[in-house]
Structures are given as C-alpha cells and as structure tokens.
Design an enzyme around this catalytic site. Sequence first.
Site, PDB file in Angstrom:
ATOM      1  N   SER A   1       0.859  -1.183   0.000  1.00 41.52           N
ATOM      2  CA  SER A   1       0.000   0.000   0.000  1.00 41.52           C
ATOM      3  C   SER A   1       0.897   1.235   0.000  1.00 41.52           C
ATOM      4  CB  SER A   1      -0.978  -0.018   1.166  1.00 41.52           C
ATOM      5  OG  SER A   1      -0.336  -0.386   2.355  1.00 41.52           O
TER       6      SER A   1
ATOM      7  N   GLY B   1      -0.327   4.595   0.172  1.00 43.73           N
ATOM      8  CA  GLY B   1      -1.055   5.796   0.590  1.00 43.73           C
ATOM      9  C   GLY B   1      -1.692   6.494  -0.598  1.00 43.73           C
ATOM     10  N   ALA B   2      -1.418   7.788  -0.719  1.00 43.48           N
ATOM     11  CA  ALA B   2      -2.028   8.574  -1.803  1.00 43.48           C
ATOM     12  C   ALA B   2      -1.563   8.114  -3.185  1.00 43.48           C
ATOM     13  CB  ALA B   2      -1.704  10.049  -1.603  1.00 43.48           C
ATOM     14  N   ASP B   3      -0.498   7.306  -3.222  1.00 40.11           N
ATOM     15  CA  ASP B   3       0.006   6.817  -4.519  1.00 40.11           C
ATOM     16  C   ASP B   3      -0.601   5.475  -4.910  1.00 40.11           C
ATOM     17  OD1 ASP B   3       1.629   9.053  -4.809  1.00 40.11           O
ATOM     18  OD2 ASP B   3       3.225   8.138  -3.614  1.00 40.11           O
ATOM     19  N   GLY B   4      -1.613   5.017  -4.183  1.00 38.64           N
ATOM     20  CA  GLY B   4      -2.323   3.812  -4.615  1.00 38.64           C
ATOM     21  C   GLY B   4      -1.781   2.545  -3.984  1.00 38.64           C
TER      22      GLY B   4
ATOM     23  N   GLY C   1      -5.770   1.384   6.269  1.00 41.98           N
ATOM     24  CA  GLY C   1      -5.005   0.205   5.836  1.00 41.98           C
ATOM     25  C   GLY C   1      -5.709  -1.085   6.225  1.00 41.98           C
ATOM     26  N   ASP C   2      -6.366  -1.074   7.386  1.00 41.73           N
ATOM     27  CA  ASP C   2      -7.084  -2.278   7.837  1.00 41.73           C
ATOM     28  C   ASP C   2      -8.295  -2.535   6.932  1.00 41.73           C
ATOM     29  OD1 ASP C   2      -5.240  -2.015   9.882  1.00 41.73           O
ATOM     30  OD2 ASP C   2      -6.662  -1.043  11.224  1.00 41.73           O
TER      31      ASP C   2
HETATM   32  O1  LIG Z   1      -2.208  -3.652  15.892  1.00 36.77           O
HETATM   33  P1  LIG Z   1      -1.178  -2.603  15.637  1.00 36.77           P
HETATM   34  O2  LIG Z   1      -0.345  -2.862  14.436  1.00 36.77           O
HETATM   35  O3  LIG Z   1      -0.315  -2.304  16.835  1.00 36.77           O
HETATM   36  O4  LIG Z   1      -1.931  -1.261  15.357  1.00 36.77           O
HETATM   37  C1  LIG Z   1      -2.909  -0.814  16.240  1.00 36.77           C
HETATM   38  C2  LIG Z   1      -3.460   0.502  15.950  1.00 36.77           C
HETATM   39  O5  LIG Z   1      -3.562   0.763  14.560  1.00 36.77           O
HETATM   40  C3  LIG Z   1      -4.931   0.855  14.204  1.00 36.77           C
HETATM   41  O6  LIG Z   1      -5.394  -0.406  13.911  1.00 36.77           O
HETATM   42  C4  LIG Z   1      -5.132   1.631  12.968  1.00 36.77           C
HETATM   43  O7  LIG Z   1      -4.614   0.887  11.907  1.00 36.77           O
HETATM   44  C5  LIG Z   1      -5.617   1.373  15.445  1.00 36.77           C
HETATM   45  O8  LIG Z   1      -6.960   1.075  15.462  1.00 36.77           O
HETATM   46  C6  LIG Z   1      -4.780   0.798  16.580  1.00 36.77           C
HETATM   47  O9  LIG Z   1      -5.407  -0.277  17.205  1.00 36.77           O
END
Ligand SMILES: O=P(O)(O)OC[C@H]1O[C@](O)(CO)[C@@H](O)[C@H]1O
Length: 308
Positions: free
Chosen positions: A215, A217-220, A246-247
């Site tokens: 990933s 970011g803004a670059d796709g 990202g999740d």
């Molecule tokens: O699980 P990690 O990689 O430590 O990241 C946790 C954090 O990053 C986030 O998931 C955002 O991506 C937050 O919600 C927070 O829980």
Amino acid sequence: MIVVVTPNPAVDVTYRVDEQRIGTTQRVRSVDRLPGGKGLNVARVLASEGVATHSVLPLGGPSGTWVADAVAALGLTATAVPVPGETRTTVTVVDDHAHPTMFGEPGPTVPPVAWLPVDEAVRALLPTAEALVVSGSLPVGSAAEVVTPWIADAVAAGVLVVADCSGPALLAAADAGATVCKPNREELAEATGCADERDGALALLDRGAGIVVVSRGADGIAAHTRTEVVEVAAVPDVTGNPTGAGDAATAGLVLALTRDTADPDLATALRTAAAFGAAAVLRPVAGEIDREAAHRFLTDPEPTRSTA
Ligand SMILES: O=P(O)(O)OC[C@H]1O[C@](O)(CO)[C@@H](O)[C@H]1O
C-alpha cells in the site's frame, strides 16, 4: 468463514480535539472506545459486509475482559485466549486539520508457552476457514516467529493467508509461505532493507511469499508477483480520518480474493482494497467504512497498470 488473528489487541480510544497542540492541556470534545488492534478492525469491516469471521484474541487483565465483552456486543465471533499481563490501550488524537496522532502501548509480556493455546485455537479453526488473516503488531518482546505456526498450518491446509505484519514478523510470514504479504511501502523498506519497492517485494517473494501487496497511501496500491507488477491508483480527493484505512484495505483485499480463489484477479482485488481504504477515511473511527461510498468507488473506472 475468515479467521482473523489480532496478536496484540487493544482498547482503541479515539479522542477528538479542536486542534492538536503539543505541550498544552487539551480538552477532549468526544471519546470513542472500541475493541481494536489491526486484526479486529479488519474483522469489523468484513462483518459489516456480511462476511462471517472468527477472531482469535490473546487477552489479559481487566482491559482484556473489556475487549472480549465489547467484541461480543458488536456481534463478532471470537476465541479469547487468556494470556498473562494486561491488554494494551491505544489512543488516537484527531482534529479537523492535521494527521491523527496515535499512541500505542507495547502490550503485555507474553512468554513463548502462552502462545501455544493461540496456535491451538488457530489450528482448530482452519478446517472450516476460507482464509486466515494475521494483522497487526506483536506485543513488544514476543519473537517474530510467533506467527510461523499459524501461517504454516494454514498454508499446509490449503487456506489462503493474508499477513499484514511489519518488521521481523513480516519476514517470518514470508518464510512461512503466506499467500499474500501486505506491508505498506515504509514497512517493506524497513523489514527488507531495500529502498526500491520492487527489490523489497522480490526479497519477500524469494523467502516464500506468494504475492506481495504494497500500500502506497495517496500513490495507490500495487501487487508484485515474480512476473508482473499490477498497480491501481488511490481514490482521489478523499479527506477525513485515515486511521484504520489500511485495515479496511486489507478487508477489501481478503473479500475480493476469497470470492475468486480459483483464479484471483489481482486488479479487482487491488481496486477493492483501494475503495475500502478510501471509504474508511470517511468514517470517524477505525474499523468502519462508508459502505455506500465503498461500492461507489468500486464502480468508478480507475486506471490499472500492469508491467511484466
Ligand atoms: O495492531 P497494531 O499494528 O499495533 O496497530 C494498532 C493501531 O492501529 C490501528 O489499527 C489503525 O490501523 C488502530 O486502530 C490501533 O489499534
């Protein structure tokens, strides 16, 4: 059913303030408290799309109990594995102007023996799993190889594995043969020591990863295989809270790949990831997407490039 392992779950606190200012007393306008850690955010987005998930959560202490209760209250299926110590808290501070600021506690000290019931919980779920997602950091002090049995067992069982790990755990995921390794650009460079994205992706492919999705970011977002690089642009002009984008992108990727396991169409998978990531920016907290926007972004024609 998709099995999602969150190795270091968290009480995810989001503070909204008028303006982030270092070194001052800040009054908080609103507080959201949700069960988090990257894997749980992935599970929540998948569940919002009607996908059955089963989370595996090493949890400890009163905050671990809070996470287990909050996960159940959200209607998510989970196996809570008791571990010593206290589940961590993360605090994200957001305003309408600057990028969010995230404070992530290290998490509990989990000795090697305490990971064994987690291995067993994952192994027990694999016969009915369409995919395994391993997402997020390990508690500080846990060995990178903690991820190895989960991934190796899933690969041996023919289950698609998407690993959103960083640092040495990203290398361990590739070594264990994860179907997809999904770092961001910075994580890829940091874990492999390669400044060039293609070199970093090839390093993970050489170690055993099936596909490397990066990933940008803004670059796709891009998918690297041995023979090609498929690239999809980011959805333009989306503003809001990027925490958890990202999740959501991982959730979109998994959703697309599990719909089309026989012949995964990488461009479609990347477009779904980009659309979900952008739709997460429109929501105030991590683990949620604006579903109407996600599906609109998906149908917008986006340029896809593929190079050999
Ligand atoms: O699980 P990690 O990689 O430590 O990241 C946790 C954090 O990053 C986030 O998931 C955002 O991506 C937050 O919600 C927070 O829980």
